[in-house]
Motif scaffolding. Structure first.
Motif, PDB file in Angstrom:
ATOM      1  N   GLY A 296      32.533   0.840 -11.743  1.00  0.00           N
ATOM      2  CA  GLY A 296      33.078   1.978 -11.021  1.00  0.00           C
ATOM      3  C   GLY A 296      32.280   2.297  -9.765  1.00  0.00           C
ATOM      4  O   GLY A 296      32.836   2.635  -8.723  1.00  0.00           O
ATOM      5  N   ASN A 297      30.948   2.145  -9.858  1.00  0.00           N
ATOM      6  CA  ASN A 297      30.118   2.403  -8.685  1.00  0.00           C
ATOM      7  C   ASN A 297      30.410   1.410  -7.568  1.00  0.00           C
ATOM      8  O   ASN A 297      30.425   1.772  -6.380  1.00  0.00           O
ATOM      9  CB  ASN A 297      28.634   2.324  -9.070  1.00  0.00           C
ATOM     10  N   SER A 299      33.254  -0.081  -7.062  1.00  0.00           N
ATOM     11  CA  SER A 299      34.551   0.291  -6.510  1.00  0.00           C
ATOM     12  C   SER A 299      34.411   1.467  -5.549  1.00  0.00           C
ATOM     13  O   SER A 299      35.023   1.489  -4.473  1.00  0.00           O
ATOM     14  CB  SER A 299      35.527   0.654  -7.642  1.00  0.00           C
ATOM     15  N   ASP A 300      33.592   2.449  -5.920  1.00  0.00           N
ATOM     16  CA  ASP A 300      33.371   3.584  -5.020  1.00  0.00           C
ATOM     17  C   ASP A 300      32.726   3.127  -3.719  1.00  0.00           C
ATOM     18  O   ASP A 300      33.072   3.610  -2.640  1.00  0.00           O
ATOM     19  CB  ASP A 300      32.476   4.622  -5.708  1.00  0.00           C
ATOM     20  N   ARG A 303      35.286   1.552  -1.522  1.00  0.00           N
ATOM     21  CA  ARG A 303      36.163   2.555  -0.928  1.00  0.00           C
ATOM     22  C   ARG A 303      35.488   3.240   0.261  1.00  0.00           C
ATOM     23  O   ARG A 303      36.094   3.471   1.303  1.00  0.00           O
ATOM     24  CB  ARG A 303      36.550   3.586  -1.990  1.00  0.00           C
ATOM     25  N   GLU A 304      34.179   3.560   0.088  1.00  0.00           N
ATOM     26  CA  GLU A 304      33.449   4.197   1.182  1.00  0.00           C
ATOM     27  C   GLU A 304      33.331   3.267   2.386  1.00  0.00           C
ATOM     28  O   GLU A 304      33.439   3.705   3.535  1.00  0.00           O
ATOM     29  CB  GLU A 304      32.057   4.607   0.688  1.00  0.00           C
ATOM     30  N   GLU A 365      40.203  -3.051  -4.731  1.00  0.00           N
ATOM     31  CA  GLU A 365      40.012  -1.874  -5.562  1.00  0.00           C
ATOM     32  C   GLU A 365      41.189  -1.661  -6.512  1.00  0.00           C
ATOM     33  O   GLU A 365      41.024  -1.314  -7.672  1.00  0.00           O
ATOM     34  CB  GLU A 365      39.821  -0.640  -4.661  1.00  0.00           C
ATOM     35  N   ILE A 410      35.221   9.520 -15.313  1.00  0.00           N
ATOM     36  CA  ILE A 410      36.272   9.157 -14.369  1.00  0.00           C
ATOM     37  C   ILE A 410      37.372  10.209 -14.443  1.00  0.00           C
ATOM     38  O   ILE A 410      37.399  11.041 -15.347  1.00  0.00           O
ATOM     39  CB  ILE A 410      36.840   7.749 -14.672  1.00  0.00           C
ATOM     40  N   THR A 414      42.610   7.957 -13.094  1.00  0.00           N
ATOM     41  CA  THR A 414      41.996   6.622 -13.176  1.00  0.00           C
ATOM     42  C   THR A 414      42.072   6.084 -14.591  1.00  0.00           C
ATOM     43  O   THR A 414      42.353   4.901 -14.809  1.00  0.00           O
ATOM     44  CB  THR A 414      40.534   6.685 -12.709  1.00  0.00           C
TER      45      THR A 414
END
Length: 427
Positions: A296-297, A299-300, A303-304, A365, A410, A414
């Protein structure tokens, strides 16, 4: 040993109790006291092992000589050799003079080594030599020193297990264990529990000038059935707490339950498992969750990065637009190779001609199985891990998706997407 002699010893050392195991331990201590044999006292923490070596010394031929009680577990490993065997001047930083150590100072006397099972292996070798020959060498020295001391040791460690694990020398154990003395745990002493309770309440009442607390019959039964993992020390602490904190002077079962821990069946402070029976289920669950959170990290982070690239791309487009407008106003765009400004702007706005890196990131993602950095097998393994984590979270929360999402850290949306992705909604 006759009853009168036993009572005299108990009164002198303030020993309370009449259980057979305790009387036997006192009898053995008195019989071995006149000799120079090594004694090993074994018992759980808090049973009062420290009384026995004092009794042995006071009833031995060394009673007029020095007596030292040393807690081996409280001395740092780096200084314990110096504390026990002494050191020469300048042998280490801070050694501004020589020291005789306990074995030199206690010559002709008695040394009580409490928690002897905590001694480092190197120190055990030195101690073995003292027991065998009475000889030792100071730290940093070369001269062989002689000492004549009586050694009494105590431990709450399972020595046979420590030997099998290589934490204690077997030859030293047999040297120390010439005369073993077993001190019974409080839970095996029966009515002695109530006698000790009465003693502690009288001491508190006299010390603080307060009315003495007593027990009802049902409270006495609880006291007798409780396992007392902390033994006499724990009983004393609880008695002192009730004497000060309880508004009632007659303690009933309800009041007593507020001071005694709930787990009455436990006799150990830590749980252990038999060799070979260790389960790795909990460790596997932790690793699965860590991998899931790490995924998940990542993926974040993607996204950033995509958002950052969008902003950079927009800024770059505005800069180009400003440059084109400036050149058009100068009347010479063709000379700079830009052609028709409107056409150039339209061309830039065409999605086919723009930089698509952030679009690819968004696609990664959304679809984890198309991660270009992973092989097909790796991607499948990650999906298996993710599916396992989600399944376990749903099981632990009785199928409640909101609680499962909170546990996994989450959003509900999600989690719903993951459930559909892993096909868990079809089960």
């Amino acid at each position: 040993m006759d009853t009168s002699e036993l009572q005299r010893i108990k009164q002198r050392y303030n020993i309370v109790g009449n259980c057979e195991a305790l009387n036997h331990a006192l009898d053995v201590a008195l019989q071995v006291a006149p000799t120079d044999l090594s004694v090993l006292i074994v018992g759980e923490s808090g049973v009062g092992k420290e009384i026995i070596p004092r009794l042995i010394h006071d009833n031995s031929t060394r009673k007029r000589e020095k007596y030292f009680a040393i807690n081996c577990g409280s001395i740092p490993e780096g200084t314990i050799d110096s504390e026990l065997f002494g050191h020469e001047k300048g042998s280490f930083t801070g050694a501004i003079g020589e020291s005789e150590g306990y074995f030199g100072t206690a010559n002709k006397g008695t040394i009580f080594l409490d928690e002897v099972g905590e001694l480092p292996i190197a120190t055990q070798a030195r101690l073995l030599r003292v027991l065998e020959t009475g000889e030792y060498i100071r730290v940093g020295g070369q001269k062989i020193m002689k000492t004549d001391v009586r050694i009494v040791a105590a431990t709450n460690v399972n020595m046979h297990k420590a030997i099998s694990e290589g934490r204690f020398r077997e030859d030293l154990f047999y040297r120390l264990n010439t005369i073993p003395i077993q001190i019974p745990p409080l839970r095996d002493r029966g009515e002695d529990i109530l006698l000790l309770f009465r003693l502690f309440t009288m001491q508190m009442a006299e010390k603080y000038r307060i009315p003495r607390i007593t027990l009802t019959d049902d409270a006495k039964q609880i006291m007798l059935k409780y396992k007392w993992p902390g033994n006499v020390r724990q009983l004393k602490n609880i008695t002192e707490q009730m004497s000060i904190l309880s508004q009632k002077r007659e303690i009933d079962a309800e009041t007593l339950s507020k001071f005694i821990p709930e787990n009455q069946e436990s006799t150990q402070l830590t749980t252990t498992t038999a060799p070979g029976s260790h389960s790795y289920e909990s460790e596997r669950e932790i690793l699965y969750k860590i991998l899931y959170e790490l995924r998940g990290n990542v993926s974040d982070l993607r996204r950033e990065m995509a958002d950052m690239r969008k902003k950079m791309d927009t800024t770059h487009a505005l800069d180009n637009l400003s440059a084109l407008n400036g050149m058009h106003s100068l009347g010479g765009p063709e000379t700079h190779g830009y052609g028709n400004p409107a056409a150039s702007i339209q061309q830039y706005r065409n999605p086919q001609n723009r930089f698509n890196a952030f679009q690819d990131v968004e696609a990664e993602e959304i679809n984890d199985n198309e991660n270009p950095g992973l092989s097909e097998n790796d991607s499948l393994n990650l999906n298996d891990i993710g599916r396992h984590v989600v399944e376990k979270a749903l099981e632990r929360n009785g199928g409640n998706r909101k609680k499962a999402a909170q546990e996994l850290g989450i959003s509900d949306r999600t989690l719903y997407r993951r459930i559909k992705q892993y096909g868990l909604d079809k089960q």
